[in-house]
Write an enzyme that holds these catalytic residues in place. Sequence first.
Site, PDB file in Angstrom:
ATOM      1  NE  ARG A  14      25.406  -9.604  26.629  1.00 58.14           N
ATOM      2  CZ  ARG A  14      25.118  -8.807  25.871  1.00 58.14           C
ATOM      3  NH1 ARG A  14      23.547  -8.692  25.960  1.00 58.14           N
ATOM      4  NH2 ARG A  14      25.567  -7.909  25.267  1.00 58.14           N
ATOM      5  N   GLY A  15      25.959  -7.167  29.199  1.00 58.87           N
ATOM      6  CA  GLY A  15      25.858  -5.856  28.885  1.00 58.87           C
ATOM      7  C   GLY A  15      26.012  -4.934  30.209  1.00 58.87           C
TER       8      GLY A  15
ATOM      9  CD  GLN B 190      28.735 -10.886  22.820  1.00 61.61           C
ATOM     10  OE1 GLN B 190      29.440 -11.241  21.861  1.00 61.61           O
ATOM     11  NE2 GLN B 190      29.374 -10.827  24.132  1.00 61.61           N
TER      12      GLN B 190
ATOM     13  CG  ASP C 243      31.077  -2.947  28.036  1.00 58.01           C
ATOM     14  OD1 ASP C 243      31.176  -3.026  26.739  1.00 58.01           O
ATOM     15  OD2 ASP C 243      30.334  -3.781  28.789  1.00 58.01           O
TER      16      ASP C 243
HETATM   17  O1  MRU Z   1      30.566  -8.825  26.993  1.00 54.42           O
HETATM   18  P1  MRU Z   1      29.047  -8.249  26.988  1.00 54.42           P
HETATM   19  O2  MRU Z   1      28.128  -9.049  26.083  1.00 54.42           O
HETATM   20  O3  MRU Z   1      28.946  -8.000  28.364  1.00 54.42           O
HETATM   21  O4  MRU Z   1      29.531  -6.958  26.278  1.00 54.42           O
HETATM   22  C1  MRU Z   1      28.515  -6.163  25.990  1.00 54.42           C
HETATM   23  C2  MRU Z   1      28.944  -4.743  25.364  1.00 54.42           C
HETATM   24  O5  MRU Z   1      30.091  -4.461  24.830  1.00 54.42           O
HETATM   25  C3  MRU Z   1      27.774  -3.713  24.900  1.00 54.42           C
HETATM   26  O6  MRU Z   1      28.071  -3.340  23.743  1.00 54.42           O
HETATM   27  C4  MRU Z   1      27.890  -2.777  26.160  1.00 54.42           C
HETATM   28  O7  MRU Z   1      27.987  -3.504  27.468  1.00 54.42           O
HETATM   29  C5  MRU Z   1      26.874  -1.944  25.928  1.00 54.42           C
HETATM   30  S1  MRU Z   1      25.546  -2.422  26.630  1.00 54.42           S
HETATM   31  C6  MRU Z   1      24.151  -1.327  26.590  1.00 54.42           C
END
Ligand code: MRU
Length: 366
Positions: A53-54, A203, A244
């Site tokens: 994820r991220g 997270q 994102d």
């Molecule tokens: O739902 P996730 O864990 O994929 O969300 C991740 C985030 O919101 C992060 O802050 C974002 O992707 C930036 S990652 C460098």
Amino acid sequence: MKVAGQSMRSIWLEADGVGVGIIDQMRLPFELRTQRLITVEEAAHAIRAMLVRGAPLIGATAAYGMALAVRADPSDAAIAHASELLLATRPTAVNLRWAVEDLRTLLQQTPAERRVEAAYRRAGEIAEADIAMNRAIAGHGLPLISQALARKADKTRVDVLTHCNAGWLATVDWGTALAPIYLAHDEGVPVHVWVDETRPRNQGASLTAWELGQHGVPHTVIADNAGGHLMQRGRVDLCIVGTDRTTVTGDVANKIGTYLKALAAHDNGVPFYVALPSPTVDWSLADGRAIPIEERNADEVSEIAGRLDSGEIARVRVIPDGSAAANYAFDVTPAKYVTALITERGVCAASREGLLSLFPERWARP
Ligand code: MRU
């Protein structure tokens, strides 16, 4: 970044040049387990179920997913199917669309017999480019941390608050929001991180705390609701978060709760920075309200995962039977609450003018 003293990345091409290695982030912080992906279906599952994820890592995984797809079947139909499969996994991170469309365009222009090699090469380039961009973000963000320390009477510690996980686990390496923090730490700046737990999936508590701990960066996990209090008490010198999807006008979609932190930062005069590589900018969107916000299974709100004394990783229910729950995964922070964006080309205002001053080649393309 380091895990038990050893350098590690979040995704890699395995020694056979076929399989793609990932860390199963669902098992962290309790167990470091890796997994091998060999089909596009497995790559799509890894994104959808959040083993990876991220935003940048979702993009890199999708790129390798396209390579796995053409390895099985290099036809135009298979490329179209793989693109649809991957694009349907998660809606908010624009890096996914960016990577899939990049690979799809490349492959459509490549003869069928050369598609496998071209796809793996391009996926590798995307992964390497992510690392280079994040390393550059580290360099541009470091002075913001050093300057915050210089402004303090007490020079023994600079406190950065971050939300969710925008560290190396969310990218291929370095991270975005955490990249300047790692560099500051490595260069001897006494940086301490307030880590928002980041309900519902935690997270922050599970991933950010783990990776900071592995690298030796001092940090403290706080309940999501504690940030405003700490800012009122002068205990947060700056906030740095990831994103994102950021519109060309500087509106920032990030993990749910980011907006509330930005409001608290604004009210308390705390600088609020957003770190992002340029593939996270949606150059086609001018209004953050148009960003699709993922709604996930309500179980992630009504239950919480943790490790029992027995060592078993389990989920427990935390709301009454019969209560409804809703799970909005992201929110949008309007540009007016963002002090500046930290990109691979430098720091700019969260505005069209700011972004285009660093990426002038985007003037031509809406
Ligand atoms: O739902 P996730 O864990 O994929 O969300 C991740 C985030 O919101 C992060 O802050 C974002 O992707 C930036 S990652 C460098």
